[in-house]
Write a protein that holds these residues in place. Sequence first.
Motif, PDB file in Angstrom:
ATOM      1  N   ASP A   1      15.101  -2.562  14.374  1.00  8.89           N
ATOM      2  CA  ASP A   1      15.240  -1.709  13.192  1.00  8.89           C
ATOM      3  C   ASP A   1      15.572  -0.287  13.637  1.00  8.89           C
ATOM      4  O   ASP A   1      14.752   0.372  14.290  1.00  8.89           O
ATOM      5  CB  ASP A   1      13.928  -1.733  12.400  1.00  8.89           C
ATOM      6  CG  ASP A   1      13.976  -0.878  11.136  1.00  8.89           C
ATOM      7  OD1 ASP A   1      15.035  -0.300  10.831  1.00  8.89           O
ATOM      8  OD2 ASP A   1      12.927  -0.779  10.461  1.00  8.89           O
ATOM      9  N   TYR A   2      16.783   0.165  13.306  1.00 10.79           N
ATOM     10  CA  TYR A   2      17.167   1.551  13.600  1.00 10.79           C
ATOM     11  C   TYR A   2      16.550   2.443  12.524  1.00 10.79           C
ATOM     12  O   TYR A   2      16.995   2.469  11.390  1.00 10.79           O
ATOM     13  CB  TYR A   2      18.685   1.683  13.651  1.00 10.79           C
ATOM     14  CG  TYR A   2      19.241   1.281  14.991  1.00 10.79           C
ATOM     15  CD1 TYR A   2      19.572   2.241  15.938  1.00 10.79           C
ATOM     16  CD2 TYR A   2      19.392  -0.058  15.326  1.00 10.79           C
ATOM     17  CE1 TYR A   2      20.058   1.869  17.191  1.00 10.79           C
ATOM     18  CE2 TYR A   2      19.873  -0.437  16.571  1.00 10.79           C
ATOM     19  CZ  TYR A   2      20.201   0.539  17.496  1.00 10.79           C
ATOM     20  OH  TYR A   2      20.668   0.168  18.731  1.00 10.79           O
TER      21      TYR A   2
ATOM     22  N   GLN B   1      21.983  11.273  13.605  1.00  9.70           N
ATOM     23  CA  GLN B   1      22.716  10.020  13.674  1.00  9.70           C
ATOM     24  C   GLN B   1      22.244   9.183  14.856  1.00  9.70           C
ATOM     25  O   GLN B   1      21.844   9.703  15.893  1.00  9.70           O
ATOM     26  CB  GLN B   1      24.197  10.324  13.814  1.00  9.70           C
ATOM     27  CG  GLN B   1      25.102   9.130  13.669  1.00  9.70           C
ATOM     28  CD  GLN B   1      26.558   9.545  13.767  1.00  9.70           C
ATOM     29  OE1 GLN B   1      26.993  10.049  14.807  1.00  9.70           O
ATOM     30  NE2 GLN B   1      27.305   9.373  12.692  1.00  9.70           N
ATOM     31  N   GLN B   2      22.293   7.875  14.703  1.00  7.25           N
ATOM     32  CA  GLN B   2      21.990   6.948  15.789  1.00  7.25           C
ATOM     33  C   GLN B   2      23.209   6.080  16.067  1.00  7.25           C
ATOM     34  O   GLN B   2      24.070   5.895  15.203  1.00  7.25           O
ATOM     35  CB  GLN B   2      20.804   6.051  15.420  1.00  7.25           C
ATOM     36  CG  GLN B   2      19.477   6.798  15.318  1.00  7.25           C
ATOM     37  CD  GLN B   2      18.326   5.858  15.011  1.00  7.25           C
ATOM     38  OE1 GLN B   2      18.204   5.363  13.904  1.00  7.25           O
ATOM     39  NE2 GLN B   2      17.485   5.615  15.996  1.00  7.25           N
TER      40      GLN B   2
ATOM     41  N   ILE C   1      24.587   2.268  17.836  1.00  5.93           N
ATOM     42  CA  ILE C   1      24.217   0.904  18.205  1.00  5.93           C
ATOM     43  C   ILE C   1      25.175   0.414  19.286  1.00  5.93           C
ATOM     44  O   ILE C   1      26.391   0.490  19.118  1.00  5.93           O
ATOM     45  CB  ILE C   1      24.285  -0.033  16.989  1.00  5.93           C
ATOM     46  CG1 ILE C   1      23.398   0.501  15.857  1.00  5.93           C
ATOM     47  CG2 ILE C   1      23.876  -1.444  17.367  1.00  5.93           C
ATOM     48  CD1 ILE C   1      23.527  -0.295  14.571  1.00  5.93           C
TER      49      ILE C   1
ATOM     50  N   LYS D   1      18.447  -4.370  11.543  1.00  2.00           N
ATOM     51  CA  LYS D   1      18.119  -3.665  10.306  1.00  2.00           C
ATOM     52  C   LYS D   1      18.436  -2.185  10.472  1.00  2.00           C
ATOM     53  O   LYS D   1      18.158  -1.599  11.514  1.00  2.00           O
ATOM     54  CB  LYS D   1      16.632  -3.851   9.967  1.00  2.00           C
ATOM     55  CG  LYS D   1      16.185  -3.182   8.674  1.00  2.00           C
ATOM     56  CD  LYS D   1      14.706  -3.464   8.406  1.00  2.00           C
ATOM     57  CE  LYS D   1      14.240  -2.794   7.129  1.00  2.00           C
ATOM     58  NZ  LYS D   1      12.794  -3.066   6.868  1.00  2.00           N
ATOM     59  N   ILE D   2      18.992  -1.581   9.446  1.00  3.27           N
ATOM     60  CA  ILE D   2      19.295  -0.149   9.454  1.00  3.27           C
ATOM     61  C   ILE D   2      18.446   0.516   8.372  1.00  3.27           C
ATOM     62  O   ILE D   2      18.671   0.310   7.180  1.00  3.27           O
ATOM     63  CB  ILE D   2      20.784   0.130   9.172  1.00  3.27           C
ATOM     64  CG1 ILE D   2      21.681  -0.722  10.076  1.00  3.27           C
ATOM     65  CG2 ILE D   2      21.080   1.621   9.330  1.00  3.27           C
ATOM     66  CD1 ILE D   2      21.522  -0.473  11.542  1.00  3.27           C
ATOM     67  N   SER D   3      17.452   1.299   8.795  1.00  2.08           N
ATOM     68  CA  SER D   3      16.645   2.027   7.818  1.00  2.08           C
ATOM     69  C   SER D   3      16.748   3.535   8.020  1.00  2.08           C
ATOM     70  O   SER D   3      16.034   4.294   7.382  1.00  2.08           O
ATOM     71  CB  SER D   3      15.179   1.578   7.870  1.00  2.08           C
ATOM     72  OG  SER D   3      14.636   1.735   9.156  1.00  2.08           O
ATOM     73  N   ASN D   4      17.668   3.957   8.880  1.00  4.23           N
ATOM     74  CA  ASN D   4      17.977   5.372   9.061  1.00  4.23           C
ATOM     75  C   ASN D   4      18.795   5.845   7.864  1.00  4.23           C
ATOM     76  O   ASN D   4      19.867   5.313   7.579  1.00  4.23           O
ATOM     77  CB  ASN D   4      18.780   5.558  10.359  1.00  4.23           C
ATOM     78  CG  ASN D   4      19.147   6.999  10.645  1.00  4.23           C
ATOM     79  OD1 ASN D   4      19.390   7.778   9.733  1.00  4.23           O
ATOM     80  ND2 ASN D   4      19.207   7.348  11.914  1.00  4.23           N
TER      81      ASN D   4
ATOM     82  N   GLY E   1      24.895   8.326   8.652  1.00  9.67           N
ATOM     83  CA  GLY E   1      24.643   6.924   8.942  1.00  9.67           C
ATOM     84  C   GLY E   1      24.466   6.612  10.416  1.00  9.67           C
ATOM     85  O   GLY E   1      24.152   7.471  11.233  1.00  9.67           O
ATOM     86  N   VAL E   2      24.690   5.348  10.750  1.00 14.46           N
ATOM     87  CA  VAL E   2      24.544   4.826  12.101  1.00 14.46           C
ATOM     88  C   VAL E   2      25.902   4.316  12.557  1.00 14.46           C
ATOM     89  O   VAL E   2      26.601   3.621  11.814  1.00 14.46           O
ATOM     90  CB  VAL E   2      23.503   3.689  12.136  1.00 14.46           C
ATOM     91  CG1 VAL E   2      23.424   3.065  13.515  1.00 14.46           C
ATOM     92  CG2 VAL E   2      22.130   4.210  11.716  1.00 14.46           C
TER      93      VAL E   2
ATOM     94  N   THR F   1      28.494   2.416  15.622  1.00 13.18           N
ATOM     95  CA  THR F   1      28.479   1.398  16.667  1.00 13.18           C
ATOM     96  C   THR F   1      29.457   1.797  17.758  1.00 13.18           C
ATOM     97  O   THR F   1      30.459   2.461  17.510  1.00 13.18           O
ATOM     98  CB  THR F   1      28.857   0.007  16.124  1.00 13.18           C
ATOM     99  OG1 THR F   1      30.198   0.055  15.644  1.00 13.18           O
ATOM    100  CG2 THR F   1      27.924  -0.396  15.004  1.00 13.18           C
TER     101      THR F   1
END
Length: 207
Positions: free
Chosen positions: A167-168, A174-175, A177, A186-189, A194-195, A197
């Motif tokens: 789970d990010y 920002q994160q 992947i 799962k993306i909960s950031n 957003g996140v 890749t």
Amino acid sequence: LTDSGNIIIASAGKLSVSGSGAIFNPLSSVTVGNGSGTLSGTGQINVTATGNSNDLTHQYNFGTPTLTNLTVNFAGTATQTTSAVFSCANITVSNTTTGAVNLNGTGTVTVSGTTTVNSGATLIPSSTTILSGALTDNGTIKVTHTGGNDLNTQYTGTLTISGGTVDYAGSGAQQSIPAKTFGTLKISNSYSTGVTTTGNVVASTTL
């Protein structure tokens, strides 16, 4: 061994949990030690205390805790927390309540063996906490580090994650992947950008 009452270790005293299959399992209300003595061994200590700023050191209150060759099993029935980094042989997260195990502090929790997150359990390191050693995720691990390559920066060892959830959950930045095969991703950031890749991402169970 299950202990139901507080144990006071004298200043020169020692508690050693050693041997194949040796497990020390105090009840959640029990404190072992009074700020002095030595804790060591090659077995397993269960952390069952909850609701403290540092449940590990609250329950095992030793002047010289040497966890290097011990397995630390977080086995509480509510949210558990550590407030400082530490070193040990293995970590097991068997706390499967609606809470989680929070590893807080700045620096590296050094695990010479493997961290195992059991099915139904959740491990949440703070954004400033790094976990070394191999990791087997059968439950949920949260990625809270931000700044790039966040999974591999926060969890630095060999990752076996196809059986669990990643789970990010970072905040405020920002994160990213990495290109990897996940079990459940799962993306909960909720950061505004957003996140991202860095390559192809496969979720073998759920995205």
